[in-house]
Design an enzyme around this catalytic site. Sequence first.
Site, PDB file in Angstrom:
ATOM      1  CG  HIS A  86      11.380   1.523  -5.490  1.00  0.00           C
ATOM      2  ND1 HIS A  86      12.166   1.635  -6.614  1.00  0.00           N
ATOM      3  CD2 HIS A  86      12.087   2.113  -4.493  1.00  0.00           C
ATOM      4  CE1 HIS A  86      13.300   2.259  -6.303  1.00  0.00           C
ATOM      5  NE2 HIS A  86      13.276   2.544  -5.019  1.00  0.00           N
ATOM      6  CB  CYS A 119      -7.279   4.085   6.444  1.00  0.00           C
ATOM      7  SG  CYS A 119      -7.645   3.079   5.004  1.00  0.00           S
ATOM      8  CB  CYS A 160     -12.774   7.265   1.821  1.00  0.00           C
ATOM      9  SG  CYS A 160     -11.477   7.406   0.577  1.00  0.00           S
TER      10      CYS A 160
HETATM   11 ZN    ZN Z   1      -9.777   5.985   1.157  1.00  0.00          ZN
END
Ligand code: ZN
EC number: 2.3.1.286
Length: 272
Positions: free
Chosen positions: A127, A140, A168
């Site tokens: 998990h 990504c 990001c």
């Molecule tokens: Zn990101």
Amino acid sequence: MFQAAADAIRQAQAFIITAGAGMGVDSGLPDFRGTSGFWQAYPPYAKRGLSFAEAANPLHFQRDPSFGWGFYGHRCNLYRSTIPHEGFHILQHWIRRTGAGHFIVTSNVDGQFQKAGFDEANILEVHGSIHHLQCLEPCCDSIWPNDETFDIDTQAMRSRSIPRCPRCGSVSRPNILMFGDWSWLSGRTDCQQARFQGFLDMMQGKRWVVIELGAGTTIPTIRATSERLGQRLDSVRVIRINPREADIRHPHLSLPCNALEGLRHIDRVVGD
Ligand SMILES: [Zn+2]
């Protein structure tokens, strides 16, 4: 039963240790079994009427990241400060004593096997792990180590900081398979799974002992793994250690006790 378990362990050429939540309870980690168990461990969620499945949901990271990270940041701190119990060392003793190969398959995301000194290369975390992060989007396929520190307001179960994706800038989340989770990145676990398959291929024809610890029927992944391995060859023995749900068919062994208690009992018979 302890005698039979000890005999199997003395003669083992390969250990596959399969572990569920019950393995952590003996180190003092909270038992999330049943909503009442979860609420006892986390009263702020009882007030909001949130079950474990509802708290462990990726939606919170989208809607209210500081609340999402409140739960996981708190658990991350808890797991970092937890000392793995003696049972982990008993397993290491058996591995050294027999010179047998070994692999861990765990549904726990707490990293306690690594902390106890088991090699990362011999662990499958089905998990995922709280000690690794991914982008919430995700933008990504990157999975990176969780080096964040968490300051948690335990009254509100909110984190005062929100880890971000370095690529990001969006919110990051633990690389854990949650409930109702469509964005978990499985890349790290897939690599572990491939290593586990390689281990099984390499250990073909050897005497296997599967030691299952504290794996319940609620999320049956680990039990199913033990049972599948137990069906492969007549020479495989599964030792199921579980205080409430120890049943397993013959010739496998059922020990109705806690993980640590069961390991200690067997170890007394195994000897030095
Ligand atoms: Zn990101």
